[in-house]
Design a protein around this motif. Structure first.
Motif, PDB file in Angstrom:
ATOM      1  N   GLU A 162       0.806  -1.225   0.000  1.00  0.00           N
ATOM      2  CA  GLU A 162       0.000   0.000   0.000  1.00  0.00           C
ATOM      3  C   GLU A 162       0.842   1.279   0.000  1.00  0.00           C
ATOM      4  OE1 GLU A 162      -0.451  -2.582   1.979  1.00  0.00           O
ATOM      5  OE2 GLU A 162      -2.469  -3.299   1.550  1.00  0.00           O
ATOM      6  N   GLU A 163       2.119   1.187   0.337  1.00  0.00           N
ATOM      7  CA  GLU A 163       2.885   2.442   0.485  1.00  0.00           C
ATOM      8  C   GLU A 163       4.178   2.491  -0.312  1.00  0.00           C
ATOM      9  OE1 GLU A 163       3.807   2.713   4.674  1.00  0.00           O
ATOM     10  OE2 GLU A 163       5.459   1.288   4.518  1.00  0.00           O
ATOM     11  N   ILE A 164       4.567   1.358  -0.917  1.00  0.00           N
ATOM     12  CA  ILE A 164       5.923   1.331  -1.508  1.00  0.00           C
ATOM     13  C   ILE A 164       6.074   2.231  -2.736  1.00  0.00           C
ATOM     14  CG2 ILE A 164       7.085  -0.714  -0.606  1.00  0.00           C
ATOM     15  CD1 ILE A 164       5.141  -1.117  -3.661  1.00  0.00           C
ATOM     16  N   ALA A 165       4.982   2.508  -3.444  1.00  0.00           N
ATOM     17  CA  ALA A 165       5.096   3.440  -4.584  1.00  0.00           C
ATOM     18  C   ALA A 165       5.248   4.872  -4.066  1.00  0.00           C
ATOM     19  CB  ALA A 165       3.886   3.320  -5.496  1.00  0.00           C
ATOM     20  N   GLU A 166       4.457   5.194  -3.064  1.00  0.00           N
ATOM     21  CA  GLU A 166       4.480   6.543  -2.483  1.00  0.00           C
ATOM     22  C   GLU A 166       5.868   6.903  -1.917  1.00  0.00           C
ATOM     23  OE1 GLU A 166       1.466   6.883   0.538  1.00  0.00           O
ATOM     24  OE2 GLU A 166       2.129   8.885   1.140  1.00  0.00           O
ATOM     25  N   ILE A 167       6.525   5.905  -1.349  1.00  0.00           N
ATOM     26  CA  ILE A 167       7.841   6.160  -0.728  1.00  0.00           C
ATOM     27  C   ILE A 167       8.849   6.699  -1.758  1.00  0.00           C
ATOM     28  CG2 ILE A 167       9.800   5.053   0.469  1.00  0.00           C
ATOM     29  CD1 ILE A 167       7.731   3.159   1.780  1.00  0.00           C
ATOM     30  N   GLN A 168       8.651   6.326  -3.028  1.00  0.00           N
ATOM     31  CA  GLN A 168       9.607   6.781  -4.053  1.00  0.00           C
ATOM     32  C   GLN A 168       9.533   8.288  -4.282  1.00  0.00           C
ATOM     33  OE1 GLN A 168      11.552   4.339  -4.262  1.00  0.00           O
ATOM     34  NE2 GLN A 168       9.923   3.095  -3.331  1.00  0.00           N
ATOM     35  N   ASN A 169       8.482   8.933  -3.773  1.00  0.00           N
ATOM     36  CA  ASN A 169       8.383  10.392  -3.906  1.00  0.00           C
ATOM     37  C   ASN A 169       9.349  11.131  -2.982  1.00  0.00           C
ATOM     38  OD1 ASN A 169       6.315  10.091  -5.751  1.00  0.00           O
ATOM     39  ND2 ASN A 169       4.740  10.073  -4.157  1.00  0.00           N
ATOM     40  N   PHE A 170       9.846  10.431  -1.948  1.00  0.00           N
ATOM     41  CA  PHE A 170      10.773  11.127  -1.035  1.00  0.00           C
ATOM     42  C   PHE A 170      12.041  10.336  -0.726  1.00  0.00           C
ATOM     43  CE2 PHE A 170       7.343   9.148   1.428  1.00  0.00           C
ATOM     44  CZ  PHE A 170       8.029   8.365   2.343  1.00  0.00           C
ATOM     45  N   ALA A 171      12.169   9.134  -1.276  1.00  0.00           N
ATOM     46  CA  ALA A 171      13.401   8.353  -1.042  1.00  0.00           C
ATOM     47  C   ALA A 171      14.534   8.880  -1.923  1.00  0.00           C
ATOM     48  CB  ALA A 171      13.152   6.886  -1.355  1.00  0.00           C
ATOM     49  N   GLN A 172      15.779   8.716  -1.440  1.00  0.00           N
ATOM     50  CA  GLN A 172      16.938   9.050  -2.283  1.00  0.00           C
ATOM     51  C   GLN A 172      17.493   7.809  -2.987  1.00  0.00           C
ATOM     52  OE1 GLN A 172      16.673  11.210   0.741  1.00  0.00           O
ATOM     53  NE2 GLN A 172      15.806  12.378  -0.961  1.00  0.00           N
ATOM     54  N   ALA A 173      17.104   6.608  -2.514  1.00  0.00           N
ATOM     55  CA  ALA A 173      17.547   5.371  -3.171  1.00  0.00           C
ATOM     56  C   ALA A 173      16.613   4.246  -2.745  1.00  0.00           C
ATOM     57  CB  ALA A 173      18.981   5.039  -2.773  1.00  0.00           C
ATOM     58  N   LEU A 174      16.537   3.221  -3.595  1.00  0.00           N
ATOM     59  CA  LEU A 174      15.741   2.025  -3.300  1.00  0.00           C
ATOM     60  C   LEU A 174      16.640   0.800  -3.428  1.00  0.00           C
ATOM     61  CD1 LEU A 174      13.070   0.348  -2.979  1.00  0.00           C
ATOM     62  CD2 LEU A 174      12.791   0.560  -5.465  1.00  0.00           C
ATOM     63  N   LEU A 175      16.574  -0.082  -2.429  1.00  0.00           N
ATOM     64  CA  LEU A 175      17.294  -1.359  -2.490  1.00  0.00           C
ATOM     65  C   LEU A 175      16.281  -2.496  -2.624  1.00  0.00           C
ATOM     66  CD1 LEU A 175      19.783  -3.300  -2.017  1.00  0.00           C
ATOM     67  CD2 LEU A 175      19.183  -3.186   0.425  1.00  0.00           C
ATOM     68  N   ILE A 176      16.518  -3.360  -3.604  1.00  0.00           N
ATOM     69  CA  ILE A 176      15.688  -4.557  -3.767  1.00  0.00           C
ATOM     70  C   ILE A 176      16.591  -5.772  -3.546  1.00  0.00           C
ATOM     71  CG2 ILE A 176      14.399  -5.949  -5.435  1.00  0.00           C
ATOM     72  CD1 ILE A 176      13.259  -3.372  -6.586  1.00  0.00           C
ATOM     73  N   ASN A 177      16.296  -6.550  -2.504  1.00  0.00           N
ATOM     74  CA  ASN A 177      17.125  -7.696  -2.103  1.00  0.00           C
ATOM     75  C   ASN A 177      16.190  -8.899  -1.970  1.00  0.00           C
ATOM     76  OD1 ASN A 177      18.039  -9.608  -0.010  1.00  0.00           O
ATOM     77  ND2 ASN A 177      19.774  -8.238   0.305  1.00  0.00           N
ATOM     78  N   ILE A 178      16.491  -9.976  -2.696  1.00  0.00           N
ATOM     79  CA  ILE A 178      15.550 -11.109  -2.778  1.00  0.00           C
ATOM     80  C   ILE A 178      15.871 -12.236  -1.795  1.00  0.00           C
ATOM     81  CG2 ILE A 178      15.054 -10.593  -5.212  1.00  0.00           C
ATOM     82  CD1 ILE A 178      16.656 -13.367  -5.738  1.00  0.00           C
ATOM     83  N   GLY A 179      16.613 -11.917  -0.734  1.00  0.00           N
ATOM     84  CA  GLY A 179      17.080 -12.949   0.200  1.00  0.00           C
ATOM     85  C   GLY A 179      16.029 -13.893   0.756  1.00  0.00           C
ATOM     86  N   THR A 180      14.856 -13.377   1.119  1.00  0.00           N
ATOM     87  CA  THR A 180      13.785 -14.246   1.636  1.00  0.00           C
ATOM     88  C   THR A 180      12.495 -13.960   0.843  1.00  0.00           C
ATOM     89  OG1 THR A 180      13.450 -12.635   3.434  1.00  0.00           O
ATOM     90  CG2 THR A 180      14.709 -14.594   3.973  1.00  0.00           C
ATOM     91  N   ILE A 181      12.639 -13.933  -0.445  1.00  0.00           N
ATOM     92  CA  ILE A 181      11.561 -13.507  -1.351  1.00  0.00           C
ATOM     93  C   ILE A 181      10.346 -14.446  -1.334  1.00  0.00           C
ATOM     94  CG2 ILE A 181      12.514 -14.742  -3.345  1.00  0.00           C
ATOM     95  CD1 ILE A 181      11.178 -11.194  -3.541  1.00  0.00           C
ATOM     96  N   ASN A 182       9.158 -13.858  -1.504  1.00  0.00           N
ATOM     97  CA  ASN A 182       7.937 -14.626  -1.760  1.00  0.00           C
ATOM     98  C   ASN A 182       7.148 -13.880  -2.848  1.00  0.00           C
ATOM     99  OD1 ASN A 182       6.376 -12.518  -0.549  1.00  0.00           O
ATOM    100  ND2 ASN A 182       6.944 -13.339   1.450  1.00  0.00           N
ATOM    101  N   GLU A 183       6.051 -14.470  -3.301  1.00  0.00           N
ATOM    102  CA  GLU A 183       5.299 -13.878  -4.433  1.00  0.00           C
ATOM    103  C   GLU A 183       4.800 -12.467  -4.104  1.00  0.00           C
ATOM    104  OE1 GLU A 183       4.853 -14.500  -7.513  1.00  0.00           O
ATOM    105  OE2 GLU A 183       5.105 -16.653  -7.815  1.00  0.00           O
TER     106      GLU A 183
END
Ligand SMILES: Nc1ncnc2c1ncn2[C@@H]1O[C@H](COP(=O)(O)OP(=O)(O)OP(=O)(O)O)[C@@H](O)[C@H]1O
Ligand SMILES: Cc1ncsc1CCO
Ligand SMILES: [Mg+2]
Length: 267
Positions: free
Chosen positions: A46-67
């Motif tokens: 519900e909030e991860i798109a909105e966070i990109q309006n004020f984040a300076q960087a995004l990390l995507i790490n698939i260590g314990t990934i699920n669908e």
């Protein structure tokens, strides 16, 4: 080396949105805080798109990934691309299972990554080369020329910076490769050493212009490895103490120590 981005991280406190794994979330947040950056750990759809309006960087790490998380990562990554927020990928254990391979394929197809950071086994997998890997840990091997070529190949293939970590780190923009000969074997005994490095690279990208992402990634890896080296002084097998010392050193490492200790060269 000269510190250019480290003082900027400390003065600008970049917000690094980490969509990372369950094992390393706390360690990564504490590492970013120690360095001088600002962590925000969320995988909430519900909030991860909105966070990109004020984040300076995004990390995507698939260590314990699920669908569910994978879907959220796709949404966040695309929103970050649209907002001009640099995205770092950590393809943890990508060679280990078919599920991880499927997820990484989707992420790489739909998101433009500024940096891909992984160990030799992970970067080799992305390069399409069968390497010895077991679970999420790299198995050592390969000479410097091979590892350098792997980093360069993946950077060309995905039009990004690649940071291949290990005893020596190799960072490539697809044309050039730099090797960093710092660090300590103790990193291998602290889970999340690589995962936190991905977050730290995010912090450095967050204070850099896109044209300077290669330089910022090199400095991030050097700061990290030198902080590890300083933290390991007088330790042999005290891995718990090392983890604490390392967090402390991320907070105190300065321009003089970096200039004195960093061993960076072209390869
Ligand atoms: N043998 C070694 N000697 C010196 N430094 C090392 C060694 N192995 C790893 N490092 C350093 O450890 C840090 C983390 O890299 P590493 O390759 O261990 O990540 P990783 O395998 O993805 O870790 P994890 O999956 O546990 O998060 C890097 O700064 C790297 O330079
Ligand atoms: C140990 C471990 N297992 C899944 S993710 C992770 C953290 C290191 O990558
Ligand atoms: Mg890793």
């Amino acid at each position: 080396m000269q510190s250019h981005y480290l003082p900027l991280v400390r003065s600008q406190t970049p917000l690094v949105h980490c969509m990372t794994n369950l094992v390393v979330t706390n360690f990564s947040a504490n590492g970013l805080l120690a360095l001088g950056a600002s962590p925000f750990m969320s995988v909430t759809p519900e909030e991860i798109a909105e966070i990109q309006n004020f984040a300076q960087a995004l990390l995507i790490n698939i260590g314990t990934i699920n669908e569910t998380d994978a879907k959220a990562m796709l949404i966040a990554g695309k929103a970050a691309n649209k907002a001009g927020v640099p995205v770092v990928l950590d393809p943890v254990g990508v060679g280990a299972t078919a599920f991880r391979q499927k997820i990484i394929k989707q992420l790489l197809a739909e998101i433009n990554f500024a940096v891909i950071r992984g160990n030799a086994a992970e970067i080799a997998f992305l390069a399409g080369i069968n390497w010895q890997g077991k679970g999420v840990d790299a198995v050592t091997g390969g000479d410097a020329a091979d590892l350098s070529r792997l980093a360069k190949t993946v950077a060309q293939k995905y039009r990004c910076i690649t940071a291949l970590s290990g005893e020596i780190d190799f960072i490539s923009d697809g044309k050039n490769v730099r090797q960093i000969q710092n660090g300590t074997q103790l990193f291998r005994k602290v889970t999340g050493s690589g995962c936190l490095l991905g977050a730290v690279i995010g912090a450095f990208l967050g204070v850099a212009q896109p044209a300077d992402y290669f330089a910022a990634s090199i400095e991030a890896c050097a700061v990290y490895a030198v902080a590890g080296e300083l933290a390991a002084r007088d330790l042999s097998r005290e891995t718990g103490t090392f983890a604490i010392n390392f967090i402390n050193r991320l907070g105190t490492i300065d321009a003089l120590q970096l200039a004195d200790k960093a061993r960076i060269s072209e390869i």
